[in-house]
Design a protein around this motif. Structure first.
Motif, PDB file in Angstrom:
ATOM      1  N   GLY A  61       0.828  -1.202   0.000  1.00  0.00           N
ATOM      2  CA  GLY A  61       0.000   0.000   0.000  1.00  0.00           C
ATOM      3  C   GLY A  61       0.859   1.247   0.000  1.00  0.00           C
ATOM      4  N   THR A  62       1.989   1.161   0.675  1.00  0.00           N
ATOM      5  CA  THR A  62       2.913   2.297   0.712  1.00  0.00           C
ATOM      6  C   THR A  62       3.396   2.629  -0.698  1.00  0.00           C
ATOM      7  N   GLU A 139      -8.547   9.400   2.718  1.00  0.00           N
ATOM      8  CA  GLU A 139      -8.358   8.026   3.219  1.00  0.00           C
ATOM      9  C   GLU A 139      -9.695   7.473   3.715  1.00  0.00           C
ATOM     10  N   ASN A 143      -7.571   4.830   9.107  1.00  0.00           N
ATOM     11  CA  ASN A 143      -6.858   4.005  10.081  1.00  0.00           C
ATOM     12  C   ASN A 143      -6.707   4.694  11.437  1.00  0.00           C
ATOM     13  N   ASP A 172      -6.662   6.947  -0.611  1.00  0.00           N
ATOM     14  CA  ASP A 172      -5.992   5.807   0.008  1.00  0.00           C
ATOM     15  C   ASP A 172      -7.103   4.917   0.557  1.00  0.00           C
ATOM     16  N   ARG A 175      -8.407   0.074   3.063  1.00  0.00           N
ATOM     17  CA  ARG A 175      -9.533  -0.743   3.559  1.00  0.00           C
ATOM     18  C   ARG A 175     -10.854  -0.277   2.936  1.00  0.00           C
ATOM     19  N   LYS A 203      -4.559  -6.844   3.936  1.00  0.00           N
ATOM     20  CA  LYS A 203      -5.133  -6.504   5.253  1.00  0.00           C
ATOM     21  C   LYS A 203      -6.326  -7.422   5.504  1.00  0.00           C
TER      22      LYS A 203
HETATM   23  C1  PLP Z   1      -1.652  -0.307   5.809  1.00  0.00           C
HETATM   24  C2  PLP Z   1      -2.010   0.972   5.169  1.00  0.00           C
HETATM   25  C3  PLP Z   1      -1.276   1.465   4.080  1.00  0.00           C
HETATM   26  C4  PLP Z   1       0.023   0.853   3.598  1.00  0.00           C
HETATM   27  O1  PLP Z   1       0.000  -0.480   3.315  1.00  0.00           O
HETATM   28  P1  PLP Z   1       1.336  -1.388   3.382  1.00  0.00           P
HETATM   29  O2  PLP Z   1       0.966  -2.512   2.501  1.00  0.00           O
HETATM   30  O3  PLP Z   1       1.515  -1.751   4.802  1.00  0.00           O
HETATM   31  O4  PLP Z   1       2.467  -0.592   2.846  1.00  0.00           O
HETATM   32  C5  PLP Z   1      -1.711   2.627   3.490  1.00  0.00           C
HETATM   33  N1  PLP Z   1      -2.778   3.272   3.955  1.00  0.00           N
HETATM   34  C6  PLP Z   1      -3.501   2.845   4.985  1.00  0.00           C
HETATM   35  C7  PLP Z   1      -4.697   3.617   5.438  1.00  0.00           C
HETATM   36  C8  PLP Z   1      -3.134   1.677   5.649  1.00  0.00           C
HETATM   37  O5  PLP Z   1      -3.828   1.268   6.707  1.00  0.00           O
END
Ligand code: PLP
Length: 345
Positions: A61-62, A139, A143, A172, A175, A203
């Motif tokens: 996700g990063t 987002e 989170n 983003d 989730r 996730k």
């Molecule tokens: C976990 C997460 C990411 C990044 O995902 P990774 O696969 O851990 O790099 C990005 N945005 C949100 C909101 C997240 O919870």
């Protein structure tokens, strides 16, 4: 104590037997040559699910978020984002270090949203003196705001404020399927007002690796070049894409169970000790602690086989996921009550 109940994150879930079988049987090819049919299938399914023209499979996700920033902007541009956003808090400043943009934060409200007027005021046009704002990042679910779900009207209004001023919008959606489950709408409706969207397979969906960045075809073509630049172009990666396809097929419709379990967990925590949890909308419980230090509580939990993480000096986070059953929640609460009883005894 029997088994460990791992509530540190939904990323700790392990690939199931069925998922592993799908991985073992995946048809593969060299994806850098465009030869991997399983990756292509995952990318086209992801694009369709998000209502976008194209999608790109990336390791994390990063990287998906970094590629979004890198591809939407030019060095020196300004990017607006929430001060509690994952991109700002947890991605090592990649936007600044690698995309060379200014990141300008807007305070997130507790519900994960941003104030439209504040966003409008922050947008600036490039001139001799100031950088131009070219991107707004949102987002959903949020989170750090306890898995909060941004309603469609809020998202769409924020996106409209940006678009009226010629600013692109990236969502983003690590989730996003948790948000879709709560809102009772397709993920595409959530992403509809945004130019690009990223989501995680690793996730709540239970895949070992992988995220997708989705958007217009031309944008994804440029993101594909940038993925190569970052070292994220992979070869017979259909093995991982197969896990993603399996996750989309089998693990999206069950996310509501995680949300139910999170509510049970929060209710139980409130009764068990000096914990003030949020009322979780999705699978993330954030609990403030009114007595004792978070590290001591985490150690007491860990001693009883309950794993959680610190989320501030007086705050912890517990996340439900597909490897935590309803029975595990009951068991976790019994052990937490025991830990709290021992602490006050
Ligand atoms: C976990 C997460 C990411 C990044 O995902 P990774 O696969 O851990 O790099 C990005 N945005 C949100 C909101 C997240 O919870």
């Amino acid at each position: 104590m029997t088994h460990t109940i791992d509530l540190r994150s939904d990323t700790v879930s392990r690939p199931s037997a069925g998922m592993r079988r799908a991985m073992a049987e995946a048809e593969v090819g060299d994806d850098v040559f465009g030869d991997d049919p399983t990756v292509q299938l995952l990318e086209s399914q992801a694009a369709a699910l998000m209502g976008k023209e194209a999608a790109l499979f990336v390791p994390s996700g990063t990287m998906a978020n970094l590629l979004a920033v890198l591809t939407h902007t030019r060095p020196g541009d300004e990017v607006l984002l929430g001060d509690q956003s994952h991109i700002f808090q947890y991605e090592l400043g990649g936007a600044a270090r690698i995309a060379h943009v200014l990141t300008r934060t807007i305070a997130n409200r507790d519900d994960g949203s941003l104030d439209c007027n504040e966003v409008a005021r922050a947008i600036r046009a490039e001139n001799l003196h100031s950088p131009g704002t070219t991107l707004l990042c949102l987002e959903n679910t949020h989170n750090r705001c306890g898995g909060a779900v941004l309603p469609l009207e809020v998202l769409d209004e924020l996106a409209a404020v940006a678009h009226r001023r010629g600013v692109n919008v990236h969502l983003d959606g690590a989730r996003i399927f948790n948000a879709a489950s709560v809102l009772g709408v397709p993920a595409a409706s959530i992403a509809g007002g945004c130019d690009t969207v990223s989501f995680c397979l690793s996730k709540g969906l239970g895949a070992p690796v992988g995220s997708l960045l989705c958007g217009p075809a031309g944008f994804i073509e440029r993101a594909r070049r940038n993925r190569k630049l970052l070292g994220g172009a992979m070869r017979q990666v259909g093995i991982l894409a197969a896990a993603g396809l399996y996750a989309l097929e089998n693990n999206v419709s069950r996310l509501g169970e995680d949300h139910e379990n999170a509510k049970l967990l929060a209710d139980g925590l409130r009764r068990a000790g000096p914990f003030q949890p949020n009322t979780p909308e999705t699978n993330i419980v954030i609990a403030d602690i009114s007595e004792g230090r978070v590290d001591d509580w985490l150690a007491a939990f860990a001693q009883r086989g309950i794993l959680a993480v610190a989320f501030g000096p007086q705050r912890m986070r517990l996340v439900t996921h597909l490897d935590v059953s309803r029975e595990d929640i009951d068991e976790a609460l019994a052990r937490i009550a025991a830990a709290a009883g021992a602490a006050t005894a």
